[in-house]
Write a protein that holds these residues in place. Structure first.
Motif, PDB file in Angstrom:
ATOM      1  N   SER A   2       0.816  -1.214   0.000  1.00 17.16           N
ATOM      2  CA  SER A   2       0.000   0.000   0.000  1.00 17.16           C
ATOM      3  C   SER A   2       0.849   1.262   0.000  1.00 17.16           C
ATOM      4  N   ILE A   3       1.835   1.347   0.904  1.00 18.19           N
ATOM      5  CA  ILE A   3       2.715   2.500   0.929  1.00 18.19           C
ATOM      6  C   ILE A   3       4.143   2.054   1.210  1.00 18.19           C
ATOM      7  N   VAL A   4       5.087   2.893   0.810  1.00 18.58           N
ATOM      8  CA  VAL A   4       6.492   2.649   1.101  1.00 18.58           C
ATOM      9  C   VAL A   4       7.030   3.912   1.772  1.00 18.58           C
ATOM     10  N   ILE A   5       7.734   3.754   2.893  1.00 19.48           N
ATOM     11  CA  ILE A   5       8.183   4.893   3.699  1.00 19.48           C
ATOM     12  C   ILE A   5       9.700   4.901   3.796  1.00 19.48           C
ATOM     13  N   TRP A   6      10.256   6.086   3.620  1.00 17.13           N
ATOM     14  CA  TRP A   6      11.689   6.319   3.849  1.00 17.13           C
ATOM     15  C   TRP A   6      11.848   7.430   4.862  1.00 17.13           C
ATOM     16  N   SER A   7      12.729   7.235   5.835  1.00 16.21           N
ATOM     17  CA  SER A   7      13.045   8.294   6.792  1.00 16.21           C
ATOM     18  C   SER A   7      14.342   7.940   7.495  1.00 16.21           C
ATOM     19  N   GLY A   8      15.112   8.947   7.847  1.00 10.65           N
ATOM     20  CA  GLY A   8      16.337   8.710   8.587  1.00 10.65           C
ATOM     21  C   GLY A   8      17.355   7.887   7.835  1.00 10.65           C
ATOM     22  N   LEU A  11      14.633   2.778   4.341  1.00  6.08           N
ATOM     23  CA  LEU A  11      13.229   2.411   4.246  1.00  6.08           C
ATOM     24  C   LEU A  11      12.725   1.951   5.611  1.00  6.08           C
ATOM     25  N   ARG A  12      11.444   2.202   5.855  1.00 11.56           N
ATOM     26  CA  ARG A  12      10.836   1.868   7.149  1.00 11.56           C
ATOM     27  C   ARG A  12       9.602   0.998   6.942  1.00 11.56           C
ATOM     28  N   GLY A  13       9.258   0.245   7.958  1.00 14.40           N
ATOM     29  CA  GLY A  13       8.020  -0.507   7.929  1.00 14.40           C
ATOM     30  C   GLY A  13       6.819   0.412   8.122  1.00 14.40           C
ATOM     31  N   ALA A  73      16.066   9.295  -1.709  1.00 16.59           N
ATOM     32  CA  ALA A  73      14.923   8.729  -0.997  1.00 16.59           C
ATOM     33  C   ALA A  73      13.762   8.464  -1.941  1.00 16.59           C
ATOM     34  N   VAL A  74      13.510   9.389  -2.848  1.00 19.73           N
ATOM     35  CA  VAL A  74      12.433   9.200  -3.832  1.00 19.73           C
ATOM     36  C   VAL A  74      12.724   7.969  -4.688  1.00 19.73           C
ATOM     37  N   ALA A  75      13.941   7.844  -5.158  1.00 17.84           N
ATOM     38  CA  ALA A  75      14.303   6.673  -5.969  1.00 17.84           C
ATOM     39  C   ALA A  75      14.121   5.386  -5.177  1.00 17.84           C
ATOM     40  N   ALA A  76      14.460   5.417  -3.896  1.00 18.99           N
ATOM     41  CA  ALA A  76      14.372   4.214  -3.064  1.00 18.99           C
ATOM     42  C   ALA A  76      12.929   3.758  -2.874  1.00 18.99           C
ATOM     43  N   VAL A  77      12.025   4.694  -2.561  1.00 21.13           N
ATOM     44  CA  VAL A  77      10.639   4.275  -2.319  1.00 21.13           C
ATOM     45  C   VAL A  77       9.962   3.837  -3.606  1.00 21.13           C
ATOM     46  N   LEU A  78      10.308   4.461  -4.722  1.00 23.71           N
ATOM     47  CA  LEU A  78       9.681   4.062  -5.985  1.00 23.71           C
ATOM     48  C   LEU A  78      10.195   2.707  -6.456  1.00 23.71           C
ATOM     49  N   GLU A  79      11.476   2.458  -6.242  1.00 23.33           N
ATOM     50  CA  GLU A  79      12.013   1.143  -6.597  1.00 23.33           C
ATOM     51  C   GLU A  79      11.393   0.058  -5.719  1.00 23.33           C
ATOM     52  N   ALA A  80      11.254   0.326  -4.434  1.00 27.84           N
ATOM     53  CA  ALA A  80      10.685  -0.660  -3.520  1.00 27.84           C
ATOM     54  C   ALA A  80       9.200  -0.873  -3.775  1.00 27.84           C
ATOM     55  N   GLY A  81       8.501   0.195  -4.166  1.00 29.64           N
ATOM     56  CA  GLY A  81       7.055   0.104  -4.340  1.00 29.64           C
ATOM     57  C   GLY A  81       6.617  -0.551  -5.630  1.00 29.64           C
ATOM     58  N   GLY A  82       7.436  -0.441  -6.672  1.00 31.12           N
ATOM     59  CA  GLY A  82       7.080  -1.069  -7.931  1.00 31.12           C
ATOM     60  C   GLY A  82       6.090  -0.266  -8.742  1.00 31.12           C
ATOM     61  N   ARG A 110      17.309  19.972  13.845  1.00 29.17           N
ATOM     62  CA  ARG A 110      17.512  18.629  13.306  1.00 29.17           C
ATOM     63  C   ARG A 110      16.273  18.272  12.489  1.00 29.17           C
ATOM     64  N   PRO A 111      16.193  18.786  11.242  1.00 29.49           N
ATOM     65  CA  PRO A 111      14.982  18.592  10.437  1.00 29.49           C
ATOM     66  C   PRO A 111      14.642  17.111  10.239  1.00 29.49           C
ATOM     67  N   THR A 112      13.363  16.856  10.172  1.00 22.75           N
ATOM     68  CA  THR A 112      12.857  15.521   9.863  1.00 22.75           C
ATOM     69  C   THR A 112      12.503  15.464   8.384  1.00 22.75           C
ATOM     70  N   VAL A 113      12.944  14.421   7.703  1.00 29.75           N
ATOM     71  CA  VAL A 113      12.606  14.215   6.292  1.00 29.75           C
ATOM     72  C   VAL A 113      11.919  12.861   6.168  1.00 29.75           C
ATOM     73  N   VAL A 114      10.721  12.868   5.606  1.00 35.12           N
ATOM     74  CA  VAL A 114       9.970  11.634   5.377  1.00 35.12           C
ATOM     75  C   VAL A 114       9.511  11.621   3.927  1.00 35.12           C
TER      76      VAL A 114
END
Length: 287
Positions: A2-8, A11-13, A73-82, A110-114
């Motif tokens: 359903s969704i793919v998350i990247w932070s820190g 990738l995150r669950g 990060a964008v490349a990572a979530v799109l590759e993981a999501g298919g 300490r900005p947060t990026v998600v």
């Protein structure tokens, strides 16, 4: 998936915590974001979105986001999501901070990026409703894409109760401004007109590309002059003397088929702009 998350940095669950309870984006809405459509596994117009993300962050007083980190990060979530991924959202907040509106001292942030990818679908037409609230074109955050979205949540719920999928705002002086997550285009007098940025509307990426691409194709399109598009132009739409369309990253160019519960016909130029946009985005994923 359903969704793919990247932070820190990884990738995150889906059920994994990614922000602290005192993140300023959570406590006071101190953050900025961008949403890109995904075509052929790539974020559309990513460069333009990242430029606007930096402008919004600067306008809010946040440090400039790390573009290389976000692109990775964008490349990572799109590759993981298919291939089922249809949109990607980039959120940058001020990070951990006081419970009040004041921030940590400059240099200690300490900005947060998600970054989140998810499926998406786009309808061919929209149903819109006027709402009784206004955009403040003189607001400190006018024109910035911030995470402070409570106005939009309330307005969209109001519109949904009336069978619409988008709400339209006037500004404080009665000019047509924008939707909760879209720019508005009025087809009137043989032209496509969109409110100027001075109205308080967001400088939408799809709005920007529509103006560029339609003009290059010889279509009559322009920003209206201040005061040229009053909110009353929507009465002309109901009377059939004008037509409406919306633009946004998840809508592209989308003619309006219903206003305030009344069916209205899509304009010829609006449909032409919709087709042109779809053709041009297929030619260049990062214009």
């Amino acid at each position: 998936m359903s969704i793919v998350i990247w932070s820190g940095g990884r990738l995150r669950g889906e059920d994994e915590a990614v922000v602290t309870a005192v993140d300023h984006g959570l406590t006071v809405g101190d953050g900025v974001f961008e949403t890109c459509a995904v075509h052929d596994g790539r974020a559309f117009a990513l460069t333009r979105h990242l430029r606007r993300l930096e402008r919004s962050a600067t306008g809010l007083g946040l440090p400039a986001p790390d573009e290389d980190e976000i692109r990775a990060a964008v490349a990572a979530v799109l590759e993981a999501g298919g291939p089922e991924m249809g949109r990607v959202r980039i959120t940058v907040t001020a990070g951990p901070g006081p419970l009040g509106s004041n921030r940590l001292p400059a240099g200690s942030e300490r900005p947060t990026v998600v970054v989140v990818a998810a499926p998406a679908s786009t309808a061919r037409t929209a149903r819109v409703a006027r709402v009784p609230w206004v955009r403040n074109e003189r607001s400190a955050v006018a024109g910035l894409k911030t995470t402070s979205y409570a106005d939009n949540v309330v307005a969209l719920a109001y519109a949904a109760e009336r069978g619409a999928d988008e709400a339209l705002f006037a500004n404080t002086v009665g000019d047509l401004c924008e939707g909760t997550g879209s720019n508005v285009v009025v087809e009137v007098g043989g032209e496509l007109l969109t409110p100027p940025l001075s109205s308080g509307c967001l400088a939408g990426i799809t709005r920007e590309l529509m103006l560029e691409w339609c003009a290059a194709d010889g279509m009559p399109v322009r920003e209206s002059a201040p005061g040229e598009l009053r909110m009353e132009v929507l009465d002309d739409v109901l009377a059939g003397r004008a037509q409406l369309a919306l633009t946004s990253s998840t809508r592209n160019v989308q003619p309006v088929a219903n206003l305030d519960g009344t069916d209205v016909g899509p304009g010829e130029l609006s449909v032409q702009a919709q087709k042109l946009f779809e053709t041009r985005l297929a030619d260049d994923v990062d214009p």
